[in-house]
Design an enzyme around this catalytic site. Structure first.
Site, PDB file in Angstrom:
ATOM      1  N   LYS A 173      -3.365   3.379  -2.927  1.00  0.00           N
ATOM      2  CA  LYS A 173      -4.801   4.306  -2.750  1.00  0.00           C
ATOM      3  C   LYS A 173      -4.550   5.461  -2.209  1.00  0.00           C
ATOM      4  CE  LYS A 173      -7.812   0.495  -3.125  1.00  0.00           C
ATOM      5  NZ  LYS A 173      -7.929  -0.561  -2.360  1.00  0.00           N
ATOM      6  N   ASP A 223       0.792  -1.275   0.099  1.00  0.00           N
ATOM      7  CA  ASP A 223       0.219  -0.186   0.066  1.00  0.00           C
ATOM      8  C   ASP A 223       0.960   1.309  -0.071  1.00  0.00           C
ATOM      9  OD1 ASP A 223      -2.263  -1.164   0.161  1.00  0.00           O
ATOM     10  OD2 ASP A 223      -2.816  -0.926   2.362  1.00  0.00           O
ATOM     11  N   MET A 249      -9.249   8.877   8.418  1.00  0.00           N
ATOM     12  CA  MET A 249      -9.879   9.362   7.224  1.00  0.00           C
ATOM     13  C   MET A 249     -10.528  10.475   7.157  1.00  0.00           C
ATOM     14  SD  MET A 249     -10.423   5.651   5.057  1.00  0.00           S
ATOM     15  CE  MET A 249     -10.961   4.866   6.379  1.00  0.00           C
TER      16      MET A 249
HETATM   17  N1  SAH Z   1      -5.154  -0.080   7.963  1.00  0.00           N
HETATM   18  C1  SAH Z   1      -4.445   1.085   8.473  1.00  0.00           C
HETATM   19  C2  SAH Z   1      -5.701   2.131   8.226  1.00  0.00           C
HETATM   20  C3  SAH Z   1      -6.002   2.420   6.624  1.00  0.00           C
HETATM   21  S1  SAH Z   1      -6.988   3.793   6.404  1.00  0.00           S
HETATM   22  C4  SAH Z   1      -4.221   1.259  10.116  1.00  0.00           C
HETATM   23  O1  SAH Z   1      -4.487   0.067  10.526  1.00  0.00           O
HETATM   24  O2  SAH Z   1      -3.856   2.143  10.516  1.00  0.00           O
HETATM   25  C5  SAH Z   1      -6.036   5.005   6.231  1.00  0.00           C
HETATM   26  C6  SAH Z   1      -6.163   6.226   7.316  1.00  0.00           C
HETATM   27  O3  SAH Z   1      -5.472   5.809   8.517  1.00  0.00           O
HETATM   28  C7  SAH Z   1      -5.548   7.375   7.141  1.00  0.00           C
HETATM   29  O4  SAH Z   1      -6.397   8.273   6.521  1.00  0.00           O
HETATM   30  C8  SAH Z   1      -5.219   7.960   8.848  1.00  0.00           C
HETATM   31  O5  SAH Z   1      -6.386   8.378   9.104  1.00  0.00           O
HETATM   32  C9  SAH Z   1      -4.881   6.714   9.183  1.00  0.00           C
HETATM   33  N2  SAH Z   1      -3.330   6.703   9.279  1.00  0.00           N
HETATM   34  C10 SAH Z   1      -2.689   5.567   8.877  1.00  0.00           C
HETATM   35  N3  SAH Z   1      -1.320   5.793   9.119  1.00  0.00           N
HETATM   36  C11 SAH Z   1      -1.178   6.907   9.712  1.00  0.00           C
HETATM   37  C12 SAH Z   1       0.006   7.624  10.014  1.00  0.00           C
HETATM   38  N4  SAH Z   1       1.223   7.360  10.128  1.00  0.00           N
HETATM   39  N5  SAH Z   1      -0.448   8.927  10.928  1.00  0.00           N
HETATM   40  C13 SAH Z   1      -1.707   9.262  11.017  1.00  0.00           C
HETATM   41  N6  SAH Z   1      -2.678   8.511  10.721  1.00  0.00           N
HETATM   42  C14 SAH Z   1      -2.573   7.491   9.833  1.00  0.00           C
END
Ligand code: SAH
Length: 274
Positions: A64, A41, A178
């Site tokens: 994405k 990803d 998100m």
């Molecule tokens: N599977 C991922 C989430 C995917 S959705 C998980 O478990 O973290 C993607 C969202 O995750 C982003 O829009 C943001 O809100 C959050 N996110 C992912 N990585 C992040 C990071 N390093 N810092 C802040 N938000 C993060």
């Protein structure tokens, strides 16, 4: 028939953690070091791909990005896993954070299962847990919150009255994924529903990376102080009484840089090795 062609490979569906490569689990690290193919990803640390994969591994970036037409369609991603596994390869499907939180893993599981391809699921540190730890916010601190919820704020200006009223009044810590783009509407909606004065909001940009930046406000001051702010991608929002603890327990200095840690989908396409 060539005997090799009937040896089916395996797909490891794994979470890479939120950014800091050291948050990778040992299990995912071991699989990455063995993988023939890594399908990653956008929100996977580029350092993980550069340092922990085999030099001859095929790395396919299928990022994405919200509001971005350059996304790889889910059907194409699922099919990639099938194609490589049917050729006998060990495939690691690496997702940002945890493998199943706000991800399309179900589609991939259904596709793999319908093709009889063996798979494993390996959890990862989800952004909520990474961001909370690196911002010094204990999500269920005793005396502050008894539960935590992971949500996404879909259309805060529409939808169910009861739902938004309950969110404004729950003592639970709310972690929004998100949700940085509609943050003004989200806060506005919660204020309209009468959210309590002691609730704070913490916005954590690029959590756990060297570019992490945390900002926090009492929720009722947010619109006066920060309406219209644009946040770096990715950003996570923590809302509740615990968000006030950031100012006491912040252990990591905010980055002053406004650079992006994760490549955009377009940049990612340029570094694809396939
Ligand atoms: N599977 C991922 C989430 C995917 S959705 C998980 O478990 O973290 C993607 C969202 O995750 C982003 O829009 C943001 O809100 C959050 N996110 C992912 N990585 C992040 C990071 N390093 N810092 C802040 N938000 C993060």
């Amino acid at each position: 028939m060539n005997l090799d062609s009937i040896h089916i490979g395996k797909v490891i569906l794994a979470g890479a953690g939120p950014g800091d490569p050291e948050l990778l689990t040992l299990k995912t690290l071991r699989y990455l070091q063995q993988a023939d193919v890594v399908v990653a990803d956008r929100l996977v640390s580029p350092d993980i791909l550069a340092e922990y994969t085999r030099p001859d591994a095929l790395i396919i970036s299928v990022g994405k990005q919200y509001h971005n037409n350059a996304s790889t369609p889910q059907s194409v991603i699922s099919q990639l896993l099938v194609t490589h596994a049917l050729e006998g390869r060990l495939v690691v499907r690496l997702k940002g954070g945890d493998v199943s939180i706000f991800s399309n893993v179900l589609d991939e599981l259904e596709t793999l299962s319908s093709h009889g391809i063996p798979y494993e699921l390996v959890p990862g540190v989800t952004a909520a847990l990474g961001a909370a730890a690196y911002a010094g916010i204990p999500l269920t601190a005793r005396g502050y919150a008894a539960s935590v919820r992971f949500l996404t704020s879909y259309q805060p200006d529409a939808g169910d009255e009861k739902y938004w009223h309950e969110l404004a009044h729950t003592p639970d810590t709310l972690v929004f994924y998100m949700s940085s783009a509609p943050l003004d509407q989200l806060v506005h909606r919660l204020a309209k529903e009468g959210i309590a004065e002691d609730r704070w909001i913490a916005v954590i940009e690029q959590a756990t990376t060297p570019l992490q930046r945390v900002s926090s406000w009492p929720v009722h001051q947010y619109l006066a102080a920060a309406a219209g702010s644009e946040y770096a991608s990715p950003t996570l929002v923590i809302l509740g009484r615990v968000a006030a603890l950031h100012s006491s327990f912040q252990w990591l200095a905010n980055s002053r840089s406004r650079e992006q840690y994760f490549p955009s989908v377009q940049e990612q396409k340029k570094i694809v090795v396939c």
